[in-house]
Design a protein around this motif. Structure first.
Motif, PDB file in Angstrom:
ATOM      1  N   UNK A  52      31.372  48.447  32.015  1.00 34.11           N
ATOM      2  CA  UNK A  52      31.962  46.958  32.333  1.00 34.11           C
ATOM      3  C   UNK A  52      32.938  46.490  31.488  1.00 34.11           C
ATOM      4  N   UNK A  53      33.036  46.674  30.209  1.00 33.55           N
ATOM      5  CA  UNK A  53      33.837  46.440  29.167  1.00 33.55           C
ATOM      6  C   UNK A  53      35.192  47.140  29.325  1.00 33.55           C
ATOM      7  N   UNK A  54      34.973  48.584  29.589  1.00 36.02           N
ATOM      8  CA  UNK A  54      36.120  49.231  29.778  1.00 36.02           C
ATOM      9  C   UNK A  54      36.981  48.780  31.134  1.00 36.02           C
ATOM     10  N   UNK A  55      36.073  48.450  32.208  1.00 38.72           N
ATOM     11  CA  UNK A  55      37.074  48.157  33.480  1.00 38.72           C
ATOM     12  C   UNK A  55      37.868  46.815  33.226  1.00 38.72           C
ATOM     13  N   UNK A  60      45.503  46.867  31.209  1.00 41.90           N
ATOM     14  CA  UNK A  60      46.232  45.658  30.427  1.00 41.90           C
ATOM     15  C   UNK A  60      46.165  44.228  31.037  1.00 41.90           C
ATOM     16  N   UNK A  61      46.431  44.481  32.349  1.00 40.87           N
ATOM     17  CA  UNK A  61      46.573  43.178  33.058  1.00 40.87           C
ATOM     18  C   UNK A  61      45.260  42.557  32.927  1.00 40.87           C
ATOM     19  N   UNK A  62      44.078  42.902  33.416  1.00 36.11           N
ATOM     20  CA  UNK A  62      42.779  42.349  33.407  1.00 36.11           C
ATOM     21  C   UNK A  62      42.303  42.041  31.905  1.00 36.11           C
ATOM     22  N   UNK A  63      42.747  42.974  31.027  1.00 38.67           N
ATOM     23  CA  UNK A  63      42.579  42.553  29.507  1.00 38.67           C
ATOM     24  C   UNK A  63      43.427  41.373  29.089  1.00 38.67           C
ATOM     25  N   UNK A  64      44.864  40.981  29.461  1.00 40.40           N
ATOM     26  CA  UNK A  64      45.368  39.866  28.960  1.00 40.40           C
ATOM     27  C   UNK A  64      44.803  38.835  29.750  1.00 40.40           C
ATOM     28  N   UNK A  73      35.009  35.882  35.796  1.00 44.16           N
ATOM     29  CA  UNK A  73      34.309  36.174  36.930  1.00 44.16           C
ATOM     30  C   UNK A  73      35.404  36.538  37.935  1.00 44.16           C
ATOM     31  N   UNK A  74      36.692  36.337  37.838  1.00 43.28           N
ATOM     32  CA  UNK A  74      37.583  36.973  38.485  1.00 43.28           C
ATOM     33  C   UNK A  74      37.732  38.362  38.835  1.00 43.28           C
ATOM     34  N   UNK A  75      36.814  39.229  37.732  1.00 38.52           N
ATOM     35  CA  UNK A  75      37.059  40.675  37.595  1.00 38.52           C
ATOM     36  C   UNK A  75      35.895  41.031  38.513  1.00 38.52           C
ATOM     37  N   UNK A  76      34.872  40.407  38.895  1.00 36.36           N
ATOM     38  CA  UNK A  76      33.821  40.816  39.310  1.00 36.36           C
ATOM     39  C   UNK A  76      34.004  41.528  40.873  1.00 36.36           C
ATOM     40  N   UNK A  77      34.876  40.993  41.567  1.00 39.18           N
ATOM     41  CA  UNK A  77      34.945  41.550  42.933  1.00 39.18           C
ATOM     42  C   UNK A  77      35.651  42.767  43.009  1.00 39.18           C
ATOM     43  N   UNK A 108      40.629  56.772  47.496  1.00 37.36           N
ATOM     44  CA  UNK A 108      39.526  55.900  47.122  1.00 37.36           C
ATOM     45  C   UNK A 108      40.541  54.467  47.019  1.00 37.36           C
ATOM     46  N   UNK A 109      39.817  53.331  47.391  1.00 36.05           N
ATOM     47  CA  UNK A 109      40.264  51.882  47.355  1.00 36.05           C
ATOM     48  C   UNK A 109      40.694  51.617  45.925  1.00 36.05           C
ATOM     49  N   UNK A 110      41.807  50.948  45.982  1.00 37.51           N
ATOM     50  CA  UNK A 110      42.246  50.451  44.611  1.00 37.51           C
ATOM     51  C   UNK A 110      42.770  48.806  44.990  1.00 37.51           C
ATOM     52  N   UNK A 111      42.177  48.078  43.890  1.00 35.91           N
ATOM     53  CA  UNK A 111      42.589  46.893  44.083  1.00 35.91           C
ATOM     54  C   UNK A 111      44.024  46.647  43.607  1.00 35.91           C
ATOM     55  N   UNK A 112      44.840  45.763  44.568  1.00 32.56           N
ATOM     56  CA  UNK A 112      46.118  45.477  44.014  1.00 32.56           C
ATOM     57  C   UNK A 112      46.250  44.921  42.873  1.00 32.56           C
ATOM     58  N   UNK A 113      47.569  44.642  42.379  1.00 30.62           N
ATOM     59  CA  UNK A 113      47.879  44.051  40.928  1.00 30.62           C
ATOM     60  C   UNK A 113      47.860  42.649  41.337  1.00 30.62           C
ATOM     61  N   UNK A 114      47.422  42.020  40.179  1.00 31.01           N
ATOM     62  CA  UNK A 114      47.662  40.571  39.978  1.00 31.01           C
ATOM     63  C   UNK A 114      48.861  39.952  39.839  1.00 31.01           C
ATOM     64  N   UNK A 115      49.209  38.843  40.327  1.00 30.76           N
ATOM     65  CA  UNK A 115      50.699  38.123  40.191  1.00 30.76           C
ATOM     66  C   UNK A 115      50.477  36.919  39.329  1.00 30.76           C
TER      67      UNK A 115
END
Ligand SMILES: [Zn+2]
Ligand SMILES: [Zn+2]
Length: 372
Positions: A52-55, A60-64, A73-77, A108-115
């Motif tokens: 979970x931590x590594x995800x 870098x985007x999720x990390x920032x 909570x935004x990371x959970x979906x 495999x499904x990949x989530x799109x990048x955040x803006x």
């Protein structure tokens, strides 16, 4: 969830490089991997939180976003719709080199990048809420090929090298190592004719205008998330999100303290002495305020519920009025004489100069000192 410290879970410093994070993750994941700890529940739980931590920190985007706080909570979906692995793509990327038996292959499904976008609002706009329109160009799924990158979505064949699994397994000592199939780039399929609309990328860049209402009462530093308005995901993965960082411009005379709207009301020293009916500016129509005779400088009056909304608590703060008294900086000869008389009558004039009207050091500084 929000209080988890992913850095300490992975045993790295907050300023660790992506490389250090990856290294530490691999070390810990190998140590706690269920294959090496059969039936050990504690190791399994540890393994899950490491993943979970590594995800989050591995991206870098999720990390920032995580570093900026408040949006974990935004990371959970991200795990929704993931086939094969419950740990998402990063897990698969790292683990495909180490462990066999994952069983996932093919696209495999990949989530799109955040803006991320910045929006500056005036004080009133932030206080009252407003609709904003954000222009952005983002990746969207190519419709002629349904995001496959293949002509009409059909010019695809199963990769013969990996037979559609996307990986090749090699036994290497202790581990069954599995590597991405180089013939198909790990996708398990080969496009025989690329879609001309997207040049085979499966996504096309599209200009969009996103319109949303920013709720009343937002303050500087608030980050608003709009779900699913980021870049399109790949292979049926969810879209990223659009984040809007709010900056509020300062107001010439209003300020915000918590949920209170603060305004300074300047009155003359005569209004302070005799009292008066005055008007207090608000973000709507002005409010009447009755000043008592003998109103003190620095005194505070409060109007309940006339402050700013709090979009989180839905409570409304107060309008706080701070009274300041203006001392005239110039007096006519007549005004001076009257005030000197006042000083004499009230027995309060002992220290002021008598004749010299030049320096103003007498009665005027006396009046001033009363109000300061
Ligand atoms: Zn292949
Ligand atoms: Zn296409």
């Amino acid at each position: 969830m929000a209080s988890k410290d992913y850095y300490s879970i992975l045993g790295v410093a907050r300023n660790a490089s992506q490389d250090e994070i990856k290294k530490s993750y691999r070390k810990l994941a190998m140590k706690y991997h269920p294959d090496r700890n059969p039936g050990d529940k504690a190791a399994e739980a540890q393994f899950k939180s490491i993943n979970e931590a590594y995800e989050v920190l591995g991206d870098p985007q999720k990390r920032s976003l995580f570093d900026s706080g408040g949006f974990t909570e935004g990371f959970e979906h991200g795990s929704a719709g993931q086939a094969g692995s419950p740990f998402g793509d990063l897990f698969a990327d790292v683990f495909s080199e180490f462990f066999g038996g994952g069983g996932r292959g093919g696209p495999h499904p990949q989530q799109g990048e955040h803006i991320l976008r910045q929006v500056e609002l005036s004080f009133e706009e932030a206080a009252l809420g407003r609709e904003i329109s954000i222009k952005l160009s983002r990746w969207e799924s190519c419709s002629p090929c349904s995001g496959t990158g293949a002509k009409n979505g059909k010019a695809v064949r199963v990769c013969s090298t990996c037979r559609g699994t996307g990986y090749i397994r090699i036994q290497q000592g202790f581990f069954a190592v599995q590597r991405a199939c180089s013939a198909c780039g790990g996708e398990g399929r080969v496009v025989t004719e690329t879609c001309t609309n997207c040049s085979g990328r499966g996504r096309v860049s599209v200009e969009r205008t996103i319109t949303r209402t920013i709720p009343a009462g937002v303050s500087s530093g608030v980050r608003v998330r709009i779900n699913g308005e980021g870049h399109a995901g790949a292979y049926g993965g969810p879209s990223g999100d659009l984040y809007i960082d709010i900056t509020v411009k300062p107001h010439p005379f209003f300020s915000r303290e918590g949920d209170d709207l603060v305004v300074e009301k300047k009155i003359s020293f005569l209004q302070a002495i005799f009292g008066d009916d005055v008007e207090i500016p608000t973000l709507g129509s002005p409010l009447p305020l009755k000043l008592d005779a003998g109103t003190q400088p620095g005194s505070v009056r409060r109007f309940r519920g006339k402050g700013l909304a709090n979009p989180q608590t839905r409570q409304v703060g107060d309008l706080v009025v701070r009274i300041s008294v203006e001392i005239p900086t110039k007096l006519t000869r007549e005004q001076r004489e009257i005030l000197e008389k006042y000083a004499a009558v009230s027995g309060d004039g002992g220290t002021h100069g008598t004749g010299s009207s030049q320096d103003g050091g007498g009665i005027f500084s006396k009046v001033k000192s009363i109000f300061e």
